[in-house]
Scaffold this motif. Structure first.
Motif, PDB file in Angstrom:
ATOM      1  N   LYS A 239       0.791  -1.233   0.000  1.00 43.45           N
ATOM      2  CA  LYS A 239       0.000   0.000   0.000  1.00 43.45           C
ATOM      3  C   LYS A 239       0.829   1.293   0.000  1.00 43.45           C
ATOM      4  CE  LYS A 239      -4.164  -2.112   1.886  1.00 43.45           C
ATOM      5  NZ  LYS A 239      -5.141  -2.161   3.001  1.00 43.45           N
ATOM      6  N   PRO A 240       1.858   1.440   0.839  1.00 39.67           N
ATOM      7  CA  PRO A 240       2.621   2.699   0.803  1.00 39.67           C
ATOM      8  C   PRO A 240       3.211   3.001  -0.572  1.00 39.67           C
ATOM      9  CG  PRO A 240       3.123   1.493   2.800  1.00 39.67           C
ATOM     10  CD  PRO A 240       2.314   0.570   1.940  1.00 39.67           C
ATOM     11  N   PHE A 241       3.854   2.001  -1.164  1.00 39.51           N
ATOM     12  CA  PHE A 241       4.452   2.213  -2.477  1.00 39.51           C
ATOM     13  C   PHE A 241       3.392   2.537  -3.517  1.00 39.51           C
ATOM     14  CE2 PHE A 241       4.999   0.265  -6.649  1.00 39.51           C
ATOM     15  CZ  PHE A 241       6.021   1.049  -7.152  1.00 39.51           C
ATOM     16  N   THR A 242       2.269   1.814  -3.488  1.00 40.60           N
ATOM     17  CA  THR A 242       1.231   2.041  -4.497  1.00 40.60           C
ATOM     18  C   THR A 242       0.673   3.453  -4.404  1.00 40.60           C
ATOM     19  OG1 THR A 242       0.633  -0.302  -4.448  1.00 40.60           O
ATOM     20  CG2 THR A 242      -0.959   1.202  -5.435  1.00 40.60           C
ATOM     21  N   MET A 243       0.501   3.960  -3.190  1.00 40.79           N
ATOM     22  CA  MET A 243       0.048   5.341  -3.032  1.00 40.79           C
ATOM     23  C   MET A 243       1.037   6.305  -3.686  1.00 40.79           C
ATOM     24  SD  MET A 243      -1.561   5.663   0.786  1.00 40.79           S
ATOM     25  CE  MET A 243      -3.070   4.804   1.242  1.00 40.79           C
ATOM     26  N   CYS A 244       2.313   6.097  -3.419  1.00 38.44           N
ATOM     27  CA  CYS A 244       3.338   6.978  -3.992  1.00 38.44           C
ATOM     28  C   CYS A 244       3.411   6.834  -5.509  1.00 38.44           C
ATOM     29  CB  CYS A 244       4.697   6.679  -3.364  1.00 38.44           C
ATOM     30  SG  CYS A 244       4.812   7.106  -1.609  1.00 38.44           S
ATOM     31  N   HIS A 245       3.255   5.610  -5.996  1.00 38.55           N
ATOM     32  CA  HIS A 245       3.264   5.333  -7.432  1.00 38.55           C
ATOM     33  C   HIS A 245       2.129   6.077  -8.128  1.00 38.55           C
ATOM     34  CE1 HIS A 245       3.517   2.594 -11.052  1.00 38.55           C
ATOM     35  NE2 HIS A 245       2.246   2.969 -11.126  1.00 38.55           N
ATOM     36  N   GLU A 246       0.914   5.961  -7.581  1.00 38.62           N
ATOM     37  CA  GLU A 246      -0.232   6.625  -8.200  1.00 38.62           C
ATOM     38  C   GLU A 246      -0.143   8.146  -8.077  1.00 38.62           C
ATOM     39  OE1 GLU A 246      -2.117   4.946 -10.103  1.00 38.62           O
ATOM     40  OE2 GLU A 246      -1.232   3.049  -9.475  1.00 38.62           O
ATOM     41  N   LEU A 247       0.408   8.631  -6.976  1.00 40.84           N
ATOM     42  CA  LEU A 247       0.630  10.072  -6.839  1.00 40.84           C
ATOM     43  C   LEU A 247       1.615  10.564  -7.901  1.00 40.84           C
ATOM     44  CD1 LEU A 247       0.817  10.583  -2.967  1.00 40.84           C
ATOM     45  CD2 LEU A 247      -0.944  11.449  -4.520  1.00 40.84           C
ATOM     46  N   ALA A 248       2.611   9.740  -8.234  1.00 43.56           N
ATOM     47  CA  ALA A 248       3.569  10.119  -9.282  1.00 43.56           C
ATOM     48  C   ALA A 248       2.846  10.321 -10.613  1.00 43.56           C
ATOM     49  CB  ALA A 248       4.647   9.053  -9.410  1.00 43.56           C
ATOM     50  N   HIS A 249       1.835   9.483 -10.885  1.00 43.78           N
ATOM     51  CA  HIS A 249       1.052   9.660 -12.107  1.00 43.78           C
ATOM     52  C   HIS A 249       0.353  11.010 -12.108  1.00 43.78           C
ATOM     53  CE1 HIS A 249       1.802   5.820 -13.808  1.00 43.78           C
ATOM     54  NE2 HIS A 249       0.990   5.108 -13.041  1.00 43.78           N
ATOM     55  N   THR A 250      -0.187  11.411 -10.956  1.00 45.38           N
ATOM     56  CA  THR A 250      -0.909  12.687 -10.890  1.00 45.38           C
ATOM     57  C   THR A 250       0.021  13.884 -11.047  1.00 45.38           C
ATOM     58  OG1 THR A 250      -0.777  12.995  -8.469  1.00 45.38           O
ATOM     59  CG2 THR A 250      -2.593  11.640  -9.315  1.00 45.38           C
ATOM     60  N   ARG A 251       1.321  13.653 -10.941  1.00 44.79           N
ATOM     61  CA  ARG A 251       2.297  14.733 -11.124  1.00 44.79           C
ATOM     62  C   ARG A 251       2.878  14.739 -12.534  1.00 44.79           C
ATOM     63  NH1 ARG A 251       1.068  18.378  -7.851  1.00 44.79           N
ATOM     64  NH2 ARG A 251       2.818  19.393  -8.881  1.00 44.79           N
ATOM     65  N   GLY A 252       2.337  13.903 -13.419  1.00 44.19           N
ATOM     66  CA  GLY A 252       2.764  13.928 -14.808  1.00 44.19           C
ATOM     67  C   GLY A 252       3.694  12.814 -15.232  1.00 44.19           C
ATOM     68  N   TYR A 253       4.056  11.927 -14.306  1.00 46.60           N
ATOM     69  CA  TYR A 253       4.914  10.788 -14.655  1.00 46.60           C
ATOM     70  C   TYR A 253       4.006   9.611 -15.007  1.00 46.60           C
ATOM     71  CZ  TYR A 253       8.597  13.616 -12.518  1.00 46.60           C
ATOM     72  OH  TYR A 253       9.472  14.630 -12.218  1.00 46.60           O
ATOM     73  N   ILE A 254       3.622   9.540 -16.268  1.00 49.32           N
ATOM     74  CA  ILE A 254       2.598   8.581 -16.683  1.00 49.32           C
ATOM     75  C   ILE A 254       3.164   7.201 -17.004  1.00 49.32           C
ATOM     76  CG2 ILE A 254       2.654   9.024 -19.164  1.00 49.32           C
ATOM     77  CD1 ILE A 254      -0.483   8.673 -16.911  1.00 49.32           C
ATOM     78  N   TYR A 255       4.440   7.135 -17.408  1.00 50.59           N
ATOM     79  CA  TYR A 255       5.024   5.833 -17.725  1.00 50.59           C
ATOM     80  C   TYR A 255       5.142   4.996 -16.454  1.00 50.59           C
ATOM     81  CZ  TYR A 255       6.186   7.277 -22.463  1.00 50.59           C
ATOM     82  OH  TYR A 255       6.111   7.683 -23.775  1.00 50.59           O
ATOM     83  N   GLU A 256       4.785   3.724 -16.562  1.00 56.57           N
ATOM     84  CA  GLU A 256       4.752   2.864 -15.384  1.00 56.57           C
ATOM     85  C   GLU A 256       6.136   2.643 -14.768  1.00 56.57           C
ATOM     86  OE1 GLU A 256       2.161   1.898 -13.812  1.00 56.57           O
ATOM     87  OE2 GLU A 256       0.731   2.687 -15.276  1.00 56.57           O
ATOM     88  N   ASP A 257       7.157   2.498 -15.614  1.00 56.78           N
ATOM     89  CA  ASP A 257       8.491   2.293 -15.060  1.00 56.78           C
ATOM     90  C   ASP A 257       8.975   3.534 -14.322  1.00 56.78           C
ATOM     91  OD1 ASP A 257       8.570   3.625 -17.496  1.00 56.78           O
ATOM     92  OD2 ASP A 257      10.544   2.886 -18.047  1.00 56.78           O
ATOM     93  N   GLU A 258       8.632   4.732 -14.835  1.00 57.23           N
ATOM     94  CA  GLU A 258       9.025   5.966 -14.171  1.00 57.23           C
ATOM     95  C   GLU A 258       8.251   6.156 -12.864  1.00 57.23           C
ATOM     96  OE1 GLU A 258      10.293   8.483 -18.178  1.00 57.23           O
ATOM     97  OE2 GLU A 258       8.603   9.155 -16.959  1.00 57.23           O
ATOM     98  N   ALA A 259       6.959   5.832 -12.876  1.00 58.21           N
ATOM     99  CA  ALA A 259       6.160   5.925 -11.643  1.00 58.21           C
ATOM    100  C   ALA A 259       6.667   4.919 -10.618  1.00 58.21           C
ATOM    101  CB  ALA A 259       4.688   5.693 -11.950  1.00 58.21           C
ATOM    102  N   ASN A 260       7.128   3.754 -11.095  1.00 55.37           N
ATOM    103  CA  ASN A 260       7.721   2.766 -10.192  1.00 55.37           C
ATOM    104  C   ASN A 260       8.984   3.315  -9.542  1.00 55.37           C
ATOM    105  OD1 ASN A 260       5.864   0.683 -10.434  1.00 55.37           O
ATOM    106  ND2 ASN A 260       6.924  -0.288 -12.148  1.00 55.37           N
ATOM    107  N   VAL A 363      11.854  -0.641 -15.078  1.00 62.45           N
ATOM    108  CA  VAL A 363      12.270  -0.027 -13.815  1.00 62.45           C
ATOM    109  C   VAL A 363      13.631  -0.559 -13.374  1.00 62.45           C
ATOM    110  CG1 VAL A 363      11.159  -1.720 -12.293  1.00 62.45           C
ATOM    111  CG2 VAL A 363      11.483   0.630 -11.494  1.00 62.45           C
ATOM    112  N   VAL A 364      13.985  -1.770 -13.794  1.00 62.83           N
ATOM    113  CA  VAL A 364      15.293  -2.332 -13.454  1.00 62.83           C
ATOM    114  C   VAL A 364      16.399  -1.478 -14.070  1.00 62.83           C
ATOM    115  CG1 VAL A 364      16.817  -4.342 -13.630  1.00 62.83           C
ATOM    116  CG2 VAL A 364      14.358  -4.666 -13.260  1.00 62.83           C
ATOM    117  N   ASP A 365      16.223  -1.069 -15.336  1.00 63.41           N
ATOM    118  CA  ASP A 365      17.196  -0.189 -15.992  1.00 63.41           C
ATOM    119  C   ASP A 365      17.344   1.113 -15.217  1.00 63.41           C
ATOM    120  OD1 ASP A 365      16.980  -2.171 -17.881  1.00 63.41           O
ATOM    121  OD2 ASP A 365      15.729  -0.995 -19.232  1.00 63.41           O
ATOM    122  N   LEU A 366      16.204   1.668 -14.802  1.00 65.21           N
ATOM    123  CA  LEU A 366      16.210   2.944 -14.086  1.00 65.21           C
ATOM    124  C   LEU A 366      16.861   2.814 -12.715  1.00 65.21           C
ATOM    125  CD1 LEU A 366      12.612   4.150 -15.030  1.00 65.21           C
ATOM    126  CD2 LEU A 366      14.768   5.180 -15.784  1.00 65.21           C
TER     127      LEU A 366
END
Length: 374
Positions: A239-260, A363-366
């Motif tokens: 849950k903590p990570f998922t909240m942060c991941h979805e918040l990243a989407h709301t800030r314009g980071y739409i790619y899943e690997d970047e939100a990860n 996300v591994v590359d990142l």
């Protein structure tokens, strides 16, 4: 000769359709335009519309979806009525017989407006984001790099997993304010990721978490309500990570690997030990699977083993949660998951992500590019 004038409402609707179309075409053609829009205009929707929807304790987007399904059901009934009237007209060979009732005309007009607004919002709050400059990464890392990262993450997880209070079923007990900590954690990344700066919407748990679980989805970003939503039934470690991941989407980071990546950094840089644990837990499968595929079985077994406690915390749903899902679902989980996977994969590819769902693994590359072991 009588000619119907185009009403002001129709002119506005036509303008919005043309504007949306030109807007998304420009975003496809110009990365610099997409970057400028995401950095300067996109935050306006967060600070206004997103701030408004955050006032509600429930997911506004989820209510919109329920309303949309109901609206569609009524639309299908009206279309069926029109179809019956049409064939009745043909059967009686009476061209004056067919007359659309006013209520259906108004409903169809309202439907066209809804589709116009959805088209506009999805372009402004989602599709344009896929054409921004991506976070650069090192895609030619060595096996040594991957091995070091994998063993480092497993060591941290194994050591941290024993530091939490747990209930009788073995689940971690968390007494903090997870929503507030997630918001704070993402805000603290603004120095490295400027788009994270500013107002953060409030993460919300979806009422339809049963259906969400059947899709094996941990969270959703709703562009039409500017909300970060999470699955309330998934294991607490997610849950903590998922909240942060979805918040990243709301800030314009739409790619899943970047939100990860951003969700990961938000968690591990938190002062909250449980958030740190959730962050490392979130990338375990990506990194461990990449390592497993890169070496032979003997080599894999020679490295530090992931503890059973960590694997338990890494489960998507506990057995009790799955029992609840299966006893409260309308459709089979297999059918729902297959449909959801197809939808997500197709949606990503339509927006220019050629790898579809496989892009999550980047996300591994990142991580290898940006993670600092110190």
């Amino acid at each position: 000769m009588n000619s119907k004038k185009i009403t002001f409402s129709s002119k506005v609707q036509l303008f919005l359709i043309l504007f949306s179309t030109v807007f998304i075409i420009i975003s496809w053609l110009s990365t610099s335009f997409s970057d400028w829009y995401t950095d300067n205009i996109f935050p306006i929707w967060i600070n206004t519309y997103g701030r408004f929807t955050s006032l509600f304790p429930f997911s506004v987007g989820e209510i919109m979806i329920f309303a949309g399904v109901l609206w569609l059901a009524i639309l299908l009934v009206f279309l069926l009525i029109l179809l019956v009237m049409f064939f009745s007209c043909l059967f009686k060979k009476n061209t004056n017989f067919f007359h659309t009732p006013n209520v259906i005309k108004k409903y169809l007009k309202a439907t066209s407006w809804i589709l116009t607004i959805v088209y506009l919002i999805m372009n402004l709050n989602c599709f344009v984001l896929y054409h921004c400059t991506q976070i650069p990464s090192n895609q030619s890392y060595t096996l040594e790099d991957l091995t070091l990262l994998r063993d480092h993450i497993v060591t941290i997880l194994n050591e941290s997993s024993t530091n939490f209070d747990r209930d009788d079923s073995g689940n971690i007990i968390y007494s903090g304010d997870m929503q507030e900590e997630a918001i704070l954690s993402l805000q603290n990344l603004s120095g490295s990721y400027p788009r994270a700066k500013g107002y953060q919407v409030t993460p919300k748990i979806l009422a339809s978490s049963v259906f969400m679980s059947q899709q094996y989805m941990q969270g959703y970003y709703f562009p039409f309500s500017m909300e970060a939503n999470i699955n309330g039934l998934m294991s607490i470690g997610n849950k903590p990570f998922t909240m942060c991941h979805e918040l990243a989407h709301t800030r314009g980071y739409i790619y899943e690997d970047e939100a990860n990546l951003i969700g990961f950094f938000a968690c591990i840089n938190s002062d909250d030990a449980f958030f740190k644990y959730s962050g490392y837990l979130s990338v375990l499968n990506y990194v461990n699977n990449a390592f497993y595929k890169s070496v032979d079985l003997e080599t894999y077994k020679s490295h530090i083993k992931v503890s059973d406690l960590v694997w338990y915390d890494d489960e998507f749903l506990t057995s009790d949660a799955w029992n609840y899902v299966n006893s409260h679902s309308l459709f089979s989980t297999e059918t729902v998951k297959e449909a959801a996977d197809t939808f997500v994969d197709t949606s990503l590819k339509v927006n220019g992500v050629k790898e579809g769902k496989l892009s999550y693994d980047h996300v591994v590359d990142l991580l290898i590019t940006y993670y600092d072991y110190n």
